[in-house]
Write an enzyme that holds these catalytic residues in place. Structure first.
Site, PDB file in Angstrom:
ATOM      1  CB  CYS A  97      -0.925  -0.030   1.214  1.00  0.00           C
ATOM      2  SG  CYS A  97      -1.943   1.426   1.354  1.00  0.00           S
ATOM      3  CB  CYS A 102      -3.396   2.723  -1.205  1.00  0.00           C
ATOM      4  SG  CYS A 102      -3.353   1.090  -0.490  1.00  0.00           S
ATOM      5  CE  LYS A 105      -5.304   4.132  -5.665  1.00  0.00           C
ATOM      6  NZ  LYS A 105      -5.884   2.818  -5.720  1.00  0.00           N
ATOM      7  CB  ALA A 239     -10.130  -4.086 -17.894  1.00  0.00           C
ATOM      8  CE1 TYR A 241      -7.200  -1.130  -6.601  1.00  0.00           C
ATOM      9  CE2 TYR A 241      -7.892  -3.410  -6.686  1.00  0.00           C
ATOM     10  CZ  TYR A 241      -7.120  -2.426  -6.121  1.00  0.00           C
ATOM     11  OH  TYR A 241      -6.261  -2.716  -5.090  1.00  0.00           O
ATOM     12  CD  GLU A 245      -7.391   2.523  -8.566  1.00  0.00           C
ATOM     13  OE1 GLU A 245      -8.322   2.667  -7.781  1.00  0.00           O
ATOM     14  OE2 GLU A 245      -6.293   2.030  -8.218  1.00  0.00           O
ATOM     15  CG  HIS A 508     -28.511  22.091  -2.298  1.00  0.00           C
ATOM     16  ND1 HIS A 508     -28.533  21.180  -3.330  1.00  0.00           N
ATOM     17  CD2 HIS A 508     -28.732  23.319  -2.847  1.00  0.00           C
ATOM     18  CE1 HIS A 508     -28.792  21.821  -4.464  1.00  0.00           C
ATOM     19  NE2 HIS A 508     -28.910  23.119  -4.199  1.00  0.00           N
ATOM     20  CD  GLU A 513     -27.944  17.998  -2.646  1.00  0.00           C
ATOM     21  OE1 GLU A 513     -28.913  18.250  -1.907  1.00  0.00           O
ATOM     22  OE2 GLU A 513     -27.397  18.852  -3.366  1.00  0.00           O
TER      23      GLU A 513
HETATM   24  P1  FAD Z   1       1.387  -6.271   1.837  1.00  0.00           P
HETATM   25  O1  FAD Z   1       1.064  -4.864   2.128  1.00  0.00           O
HETATM   26  O2  FAD Z   1       1.632  -6.631   0.427  1.00  0.00           O
HETATM   27  O3  FAD Z   1       2.686  -6.604   2.708  1.00  0.00           O
HETATM   28  C1  FAD Z   1       3.347  -7.825   2.641  1.00  0.00           C
HETATM   29  C2  FAD Z   1       4.814  -7.578   2.945  1.00  0.00           C
HETATM   30  O4  FAD Z   1       5.441  -8.829   3.204  1.00  0.00           O
HETATM   31  C3  FAD Z   1       5.569  -6.970   1.779  1.00  0.00           C
HETATM   32  O5  FAD Z   1       6.427  -5.945   2.232  1.00  0.00           O
HETATM   33  C4  FAD Z   1       6.379  -8.135   1.242  1.00  0.00           C
HETATM   34  O6  FAD Z   1       7.536  -7.720   0.561  1.00  0.00           O
HETATM   35  C5  FAD Z   1       6.669  -8.888   2.516  1.00  0.00           C
HETATM   36  N1  FAD Z   1       7.003 -10.292   2.331  1.00  0.00           N
HETATM   37  C6  FAD Z   1       6.447 -11.169   1.471  1.00  0.00           C
HETATM   38  N2  FAD Z   1       6.973 -12.386   1.646  1.00  0.00           N
HETATM   39  C7  FAD Z   1       7.870 -12.267   2.653  1.00  0.00           C
HETATM   40  C8  FAD Z   1       8.725 -13.194   3.298  1.00  0.00           C
HETATM   41  N3  FAD Z   1       8.752 -14.486   2.969  1.00  0.00           N
HETATM   42  N4  FAD Z   1       9.527 -12.738   4.286  1.00  0.00           N
HETATM   43  C9  FAD Z   1       9.514 -11.431   4.643  1.00  0.00           C
HETATM   44  N5  FAD Z   1       8.719 -10.529   4.072  1.00  0.00           N
HETATM   45  C10 FAD Z   1       7.900 -10.953   3.086  1.00  0.00           C
HETATM   46  N6  FAD Z   1      -5.988  -1.092  -1.119  1.00  0.00           N
HETATM   47  C11 FAD Z   1      -6.835  -0.153  -0.653  1.00  0.00           C
HETATM   48  O7  FAD Z   1      -7.440  -0.353   0.396  1.00  0.00           O
HETATM   49  N7  FAD Z   1      -7.045   1.028  -1.320  1.00  0.00           N
HETATM   50  C12 FAD Z   1      -6.398   1.305  -2.472  1.00  0.00           C
HETATM   51  O8  FAD Z   1      -6.602   2.366  -3.061  1.00  0.00           O
HETATM   52  C13 FAD Z   1      -5.495   0.352  -2.982  1.00  0.00           C
HETATM   53  N8  FAD Z   1      -4.804   0.596  -4.117  1.00  0.00           N
HETATM   54  C14 FAD Z   1      -3.905  -0.311  -4.558  1.00  0.00           C
HETATM   55  C15 FAD Z   1      -3.193  -0.022  -5.718  1.00  0.00           C
HETATM   56  C16 FAD Z   1      -2.280  -0.917  -6.205  1.00  0.00           C
HETATM   57  C17 FAD Z   1      -1.505  -0.569  -7.453  1.00  0.00           C
HETATM   58  C18 FAD Z   1      -2.040  -2.147  -5.520  1.00  0.00           C
HETATM   59  C19 FAD Z   1      -1.038  -3.128  -6.044  1.00  0.00           C
HETATM   60  C20 FAD Z   1      -2.735  -2.445  -4.374  1.00  0.00           C
HETATM   61  C21 FAD Z   1      -3.682  -1.536  -3.879  1.00  0.00           C
HETATM   62  N9  FAD Z   1      -4.414  -1.802  -2.729  1.00  0.00           N
HETATM   63  C22 FAD Z   1      -5.311  -0.870  -2.266  1.00  0.00           C
HETATM   64  C23 FAD Z   1      -4.318  -3.091  -2.031  1.00  0.00           C
HETATM   65  C24 FAD Z   1      -3.427  -3.003  -0.787  1.00  0.00           C
HETATM   66  O9  FAD Z   1      -2.169  -2.491  -1.134  1.00  0.00           O
HETATM   67  C25 FAD Z   1      -3.299  -4.382  -0.170  1.00  0.00           C
HETATM   68  O10 FAD Z   1      -4.593  -4.877   0.084  1.00  0.00           O
HETATM   69  C26 FAD Z   1      -2.540  -4.367   1.149  1.00  0.00           C
HETATM   70  O11 FAD Z   1      -1.260  -3.819   0.983  1.00  0.00           O
HETATM   71  C27 FAD Z   1      -2.439  -5.789   1.692  1.00  0.00           C
HETATM   72  O12 FAD Z   1      -1.699  -5.791   2.883  1.00  0.00           O
HETATM   73  P2  FAD Z   1      -0.937  -7.104   3.353  1.00  0.00           P
HETATM   74  O13 FAD Z   1      -0.447  -6.809   4.723  1.00  0.00           O
HETATM   75  O14 FAD Z   1      -1.756  -8.288   3.129  1.00  0.00           O
HETATM   76  O15 FAD Z   1       0.307  -7.271   2.355  1.00  0.00           O
END
Ligand code: FAD
Length: 535
Positions: A97, A102, A105, A239, A241, A245, A508, A513
């Site tokens: 994120c 997020c 983006k 296509a 989100y 975006e 308004h 609204e």
């Molecule tokens: P992550 O945030 O992905 O964190 C996982 C972490 O674990 C990463 O740092 C990774 O490198 C690390 N990792 C993985 N494997 C290992 C390992 N074996 N050992 C150590 N570290 C490891 N969500 C929204 O709510 N609003 C938005 O507007 C939005 N926009 C987005 C736009 C894009 C382009 C993308 C790709 C995602 C977006 N999301 C959005 C989704 C959001 O980013 C994810 O839902 C969220 O980050 C998930 O959190 P998480 O903790 O599951 O994993």
């Protein structure tokens, strides 16, 4: 003293020694009941291992769980490691994120909206020197500003972990057994830690199609926000989100953007809304290639990319782009964890983890965030689930995560926010005869003077048509959709009904609204286009 009171007092002791002396105190107390037995077993187990909790993955879900657990007195370590993308992009602590999701983006979306606003400003009397058309965005400045913000968030996150006494280990974690995690550090050294409980919060990474040239020449959302040159003419494959975006902000920043759609736009969302979003994007200049699949990417002598694709009739096409961005879905990072060493089952179909109440099939191993099967892949979902899980594990909470009615927004040029069911899902779930769909096109006041296209500003409310007329879905296309839908999502949690929505007095002149003014049902066949703004 009631055991729950004792428990909550104990959980504020961050120091192990204090916890142990408190434990002997409890043991002397003859009033040990079930809660206290749990407490005794928690402390006894925690003395066997280096940590009470190890979290693998320092993203939204993992960090939320870790921070909550230390607040509750647990000794916690977090492994976080970013494997560079095939193009070499890498980033710091904080997960998807903050670094490649997020946040960058939304900032690039904002940059695109500002470009739009500059052009509108002249209509409101702003004297803009030169021709508004000559105002261009400088990719380097934008990219650097975004990256600097991200670096500051990475730094604040590290400081926060240090201040809270969470041990941050910058190692790629894998299971040795169900209580042991090994972290492979940058220099190849291994760090081994043991823990009573382990949370998997590894999230996912973008997928690439299995076609020649995709890995060599393609980029993904992991690369676009730190791209060291302006993207130029860009083909976005996918296509969902993320694809929409990215195409939306690139077009808004002045780049030629094309979306290649395999089947439908915004799968999983209400399809009427999805198509309105796509139509609006098309009118703003985003190109769409429907029902097509890329077949190969080749680099030309001039460095540009020749993309070949096939359409639904099997005919081949080609065009030249500067950048090809794949947004075809994401893959959970579970295989690298060697889950078999701990006995954790992952699903063959998508490598995700099925975990009812975030509990995996192994009793001391849990999972939160994008890695979970059939859960919304959203940051606030991961954070909320992570916090609640930590409270259940280390506090005396029994509160479970509610994954229903989670609101979300697509930050397309004209935003789309929704909460609850789409029309298709509501029909499948309740039957067409049991729902009523209210809808209206509307005209945002601020669109009039610059004569902006309003033909896609639209709201839809889906309600049951039984006695209480409970609302099961709300959909909004228009400016600031995320801000609009957030409040309504709380109302839906409170079981908002259509009569209550109708009796709500609007603010308004706002776009939000419109939800309080909607009265035309789809089944009536009446024209939902607006007659005037204020009646
Ligand atoms: P992550 O945030 O992905 O964190 C996982 C972490 O674990 C990463 O740092 C990774 O490198 C690390 N990792 C993985 N494997 C290992 C390992 N074996 N050992 C150590 N570290 C490891 N969500 C929204 O709510 N609003 C938005 O507007 C939005 N926009 C987005 C736009 C894009 C382009 C993308 C790709 C995602 C977006 N999301 C959005 C989704 C959001 O980013 C994810 O839902 C969220 O980050 C998930 O959190 P998480 O903790 O599951 O994993």
């Amino acid at each position: 003293m009631a055991s729950s009171k004792l428990f909550s007092r104990l959980t504020i002791f961050p120091n192990y020694q204090v916890k142990l002396s408190a434990l002997s105190c409890i043991k002397r107390n003859s009033m040990i009941n079930n809660n206290m037995k749990t407490l005794v077993s928690y402390f006894s187990n925690s003395t066997k291992y280096q940590y009470d909790l190890v979290v693998i993955g320092g993203g939204s879900g993992g960090l939320a769980a870790a921070k909550e657990a230390v607040e509750l007195g647990a000794k916690v370590a977090v492994f976080d490691y970013v494997t560079p993308s095939p193009r070499g992009s890498k980033w710091g602590l904080g997960g998807t994120c903050v670094n490649v999701g997020c946040i960058p983006k939304k900032l690039m979306h904002q940059a695109a909206l500002l470009g739009e606003a500059i052009h509108e400003a002249a209509a409101f009397g702003w004297q803009i020197p030169g021709e508004p058309k000559s105002i261009i965005n400088d990719w380097d400045s934008l990219k650097n500003a975004v990256q600097n913000h991200i670096k500051s968030v990475n730094w604040v996150t590290r400081v926060e972990l240090r201040n809270k006494n969470v041990d941050y280990i910058n190692g790629n974690g894998y299971f040795k057994d169900n209580h042991t995690v090994v972290g492979v550090m940058k220099n190849g050294d291994e760090k081994v830690v043991t823990a009573d409980k382990i949370i998997i919060a590894v999230g996912g990474r973008p997928r690439y199609p299995d076609i020649p040239g995709a890995l060599e020449y393609g980029i993904t959302s992991d690369d676009i926000f730190s791209l060291d040159h302006a993207p130029g003419k860009t083909l976005i494959v996918g296509a969902g989100y993320i694809g929409l975006e990215c195409a939306g902000f690139l077009n808004g920043l002045g780049y030629d953007a094309t979306i290649m759609v395999r089947s439908i736009v915004l799968r999983g969302f209400d399809q009427q809304m999805a198509n309105l979003v796509a139509e609006e994007m098309e009118q703003r200049g985003v190109h769409f290639i429907y029902q097509a699949k890329p077949k190969a990417v080749k680099k030309q002598d001039d460095g540009r990319l020749m993309v070949h694709w096939v359409d639904k009739n099997g005919e081949m096409h080609q065009d030249i782009y500067d950048t090809i961005l794949f947004a075809i879905g994401r893959e959970a990072l579970t295989v690298q964890l060697k889950p078999e060493n701990a006995g954790v089952q992952i699903l063959q179909e998508n490598k995700k983890i099925f975990a009812e109440n975030e509990q995996t099939n192994v009793s001391n191993i849990f999972a939160v965030g994008d890695v979970l099967h059939k859960r919304p892949e959203l940051t606030p979902v991961a954070i909320h689930a992570g916090k609640l899980l930590a409270r259940r594990l280390f506090g005396n909470s029994v509160e479970q995560m509610d994954y229903t009615n989670v609101a979300t927004t697509v930050f397309s040029p004209l935003e789309y926010g929704c909460v609850g069911m789409g029309e298709e899902d509501a029909i499948t779930h309740y039957g067409k005869e049991n729902i009523e769909v209210y809808h209206a096109f509307y005209k945002p006041t601020e669109f009039f003077i610059p004569q902006k296209n309003m033909s896609h500003c639209y709201v839809k409310v889906i309600a049951l048509n039984n006695a209480d007329e409970r609302i099961v879905g709300m959909h909004f296309i228009g400016p600031h959709a995320g801000e609009v839908i957030q409040g309504f999502s709380a109302a839906i949690k409170c079981k908002l009904t259509f009569p209550i929505l109708k009796s709500t007095v609007g603010i308004h002149p706002t776009s939000a609204e419109e939800f309080t003014r909607v009265f035309i049902t789809k089944s009536s066949g009446m024209d939902p286009t607006p007659q005037s703004c204020c009646s």
